[in-house]
Scaffold this motif. Sequence first.
Motif, PDB file in Angstrom:
ATOM      1  N   ASN A  92     -83.433 -20.465   5.673  1.00 16.68           N
ATOM      2  CA  ASN A  92     -83.377 -22.084   5.543  1.00 16.68           C
ATOM      3  C   ASN A  92     -83.399 -22.638   4.132  1.00 16.68           C
ATOM      4  O   ASN A  92     -84.305 -22.431   3.406  1.00 16.68           O
ATOM      5  CB  ASN A  92     -84.737 -22.469   6.295  1.00 16.68           C
ATOM      6  CG  ASN A  92     -84.406 -22.286   7.862  1.00 16.68           C
ATOM      7  OD1 ASN A  92     -83.406 -22.654   8.496  1.00 16.68           O
ATOM      8  ND2 ASN A  92     -85.374 -21.595   8.282  1.00 16.68           N
ATOM      9  N   LYS A 150     -79.465 -26.062  10.084  1.00 15.21           N
ATOM     10  CA  LYS A 150     -80.533 -25.262  10.508  1.00 15.21           C
ATOM     11  C   LYS A 150     -80.917 -25.469  12.133  1.00 15.21           C
ATOM     12  O   LYS A 150     -80.695 -26.235  12.720  1.00 15.21           O
ATOM     13  CB  LYS A 150     -81.846 -25.902   9.858  1.00 15.21           C
ATOM     14  CG  LYS A 150     -81.802 -25.744   8.247  1.00 15.21           C
ATOM     15  CD  LYS A 150     -82.794 -26.425   7.559  1.00 15.21           C
ATOM     16  CE  LYS A 150     -82.673 -26.534   6.113  1.00 15.21           C
ATOM     17  NZ  LYS A 150     -83.642 -27.330   5.367  1.00 15.21           N
ATOM     18  N   GLY A 170     -73.851 -18.341  13.000  1.00 14.12           N
ATOM     19  CA  GLY A 170     -74.095 -19.920  12.500  1.00 14.12           C
ATOM     20  C   GLY A 170     -73.452 -21.041  13.060  1.00 14.12           C
ATOM     21  O   GLY A 170     -73.119 -22.078  12.585  1.00 14.12           O
ATOM     22  N   ASN A 216     -70.045 -20.976  13.546  1.00 14.52           N
ATOM     23  CA  ASN A 216     -68.857 -20.858  12.832  1.00 14.52           C
ATOM     24  C   ASN A 216     -67.822 -20.244  13.785  1.00 14.52           C
ATOM     25  O   ASN A 216     -67.888 -18.952  14.109  1.00 14.52           O
ATOM     26  CB  ASN A 216     -68.549 -20.131  11.581  1.00 14.52           C
ATOM     27  CG  ASN A 216     -69.675 -21.028  10.441  1.00 14.52           C
ATOM     28  OD1 ASN A 216     -68.901 -22.150   9.865  1.00 14.52           O
ATOM     29  ND2 ASN A 216     -70.619 -20.446   9.879  1.00 14.52           N
ATOM     30  N   GLU A 227     -72.801 -19.727   7.441  1.00 18.77           N
ATOM     31  CA  GLU A 227     -73.688 -20.939   7.107  1.00 18.77           C
ATOM     32  C   GLU A 227     -73.423 -22.089   8.440  1.00 18.77           C
ATOM     33  O   GLU A 227     -72.256 -22.117   8.826  1.00 18.77           O
ATOM     34  CB  GLU A 227     -73.232 -21.556   5.851  1.00 18.77           C
ATOM     35  CG  GLU A 227     -74.010 -22.653   5.247  1.00 18.77           C
ATOM     36  CD  GLU A 227     -73.552 -23.495   4.114  1.00 18.77           C
ATOM     37  OE1 GLU A 227     -74.387 -24.167   3.512  1.00 18.77           O
ATOM     38  OE2 GLU A 227     -72.772 -23.276   3.698  1.00 18.77           O
ATOM     39  N   GLY A 228     -74.643 -22.487   8.574  1.00 16.18           N
ATOM     40  CA  GLY A 228     -74.314 -23.488   9.646  1.00 16.18           C
ATOM     41  C   GLY A 228     -75.570 -24.456   9.445  1.00 16.18           C
ATOM     42  O   GLY A 228     -76.737 -24.253   8.802  1.00 16.18           O
ATOM     43  N   ARG A 274     -82.751 -16.081   9.452  1.00 15.59           N
ATOM     44  CA  ARG A 274     -82.382 -17.270   9.235  1.00 15.59           C
ATOM     45  C   ARG A 274     -82.889 -17.638   7.979  1.00 15.59           C
ATOM     46  O   ARG A 274     -83.991 -17.506   7.765  1.00 15.59           O
ATOM     47  CB  ARG A 274     -82.489 -18.241  10.407  1.00 15.59           C
ATOM     48  CG  ARG A 274     -82.069 -19.698  10.152  1.00 15.59           C
ATOM     49  CD  ARG A 274     -82.115 -20.488  11.243  1.00 15.59           C
ATOM     50  NE  ARG A 274     -83.707 -20.923  11.811  1.00 15.59           N
ATOM     51  CZ  ARG A 274     -84.068 -20.859  13.061  1.00 15.59           C
ATOM     52  NH1 ARG A 274     -83.127 -21.098  13.986  1.00 15.59           N
ATOM     53  NH2 ARG A 274     -85.176 -21.089  13.281  1.00 15.59           N
ATOM     54  N   PHE A 296     -78.563 -20.105   6.503  1.00 14.74           N
ATOM     55  CA  PHE A 296     -77.651 -18.923   6.478  1.00 14.74           C
ATOM     56  C   PHE A 296     -78.018 -17.985   7.485  1.00 14.74           C
ATOM     57  O   PHE A 296     -79.002 -17.779   7.879  1.00 14.74           O
ATOM     58  CB  PHE A 296     -77.315 -18.104   5.184  1.00 14.74           C
ATOM     59  CG  PHE A 296     -76.688 -19.162   4.178  1.00 14.74           C
ATOM     60  CD1 PHE A 296     -75.416 -19.162   3.947  1.00 14.74           C
ATOM     61  CD2 PHE A 296     -77.588 -20.065   3.433  1.00 14.74           C
ATOM     62  CE1 PHE A 296     -74.913 -20.013   3.039  1.00 14.74           C
ATOM     63  CE2 PHE A 296     -76.866 -20.910   2.437  1.00 14.74           C
ATOM     64  CZ  PHE A 296     -75.645 -20.853   2.459  1.00 14.74           C
ATOM     65  N   TYR A 297     -77.031 -17.439   8.244  1.00 17.78           N
ATOM     66  CA  TYR A 297     -77.155 -16.581   9.524  1.00 17.78           C
ATOM     67  C   TYR A 297     -76.799 -15.114   9.248  1.00 17.78           C
ATOM     68  O   TYR A 297     -75.922 -15.073   8.855  1.00 17.78           O
ATOM     69  CB  TYR A 297     -76.860 -17.148  10.688  1.00 17.78           C
ATOM     70  CG  TYR A 297     -77.413 -18.564  11.103  1.00 17.78           C
ATOM     71  CD1 TYR A 297     -78.232 -18.632  11.697  1.00 17.78           C
ATOM     72  CD2 TYR A 297     -76.937 -19.760  10.384  1.00 17.78           C
ATOM     73  CE1 TYR A 297     -78.858 -19.934  12.219  1.00 17.78           C
ATOM     74  CE2 TYR A 297     -77.387 -20.808  10.833  1.00 17.78           C
ATOM     75  CZ  TYR A 297     -78.518 -21.030  11.493  1.00 17.78           C
ATOM     76  OH  TYR A 297     -79.096 -22.132  11.980  1.00 17.78           O
TER      77      TYR A 297
END
Length: 174
Positions: free
Chosen positions: A155, A66, A73, A75, A63-64, A153, A163-164
């Motif tokens: 959104n 948008k 993402g 991280n 998760e990161g 992705r 989430f990626y």
Amino acid sequence: MSISTKLRSTAAVGAATALAFTLMPAGTASAHGYINNPPSRQAQCAAGTVSCGPIQYEPQSVEGPKGLMSCSGGNAAFSELDDDNYGWDVTPVGNSVTFDWTITARHSTSTWEYFIDGQQIESIDDGGAQPPANFSHTVDLSGYSGEQTVLARWNVADTPMAFYVCVDLNVGAA
């Protein structure tokens, strides 16, 4: 009760509380979703196909904010997902591919986006709907051939997060 007795009692309660929290089993990480077929990079980590860091335990948690264009993402703990030379298995596909998602927390969704080399190849507007636990998107890969990395992705509609997922494909090989 004297002040020193109260202090000792308070300290004992504090120590017991800290010990209780230390001994409690760790909860499951907050979960979300990823592509399991064709095997995404995080699915390969979870399956032990590729030796990875902490993502192997929570493939659904990339998760990161948008708008990013990275497999991790953003991280740092999942940075191996950004390494194209990490030994990822490449799945042969035709001129289209069906991505099977596993969703472990059904967030309201604005859009699902798919990219190759930073170019959007598909966008699906979900209008705030919650996805089912398992579903698929079929994406047209016409105009692409050979080894490609698709960035998916997801959104979330009601937060600034996404989430990626990255999937390595050999387009036209199937």
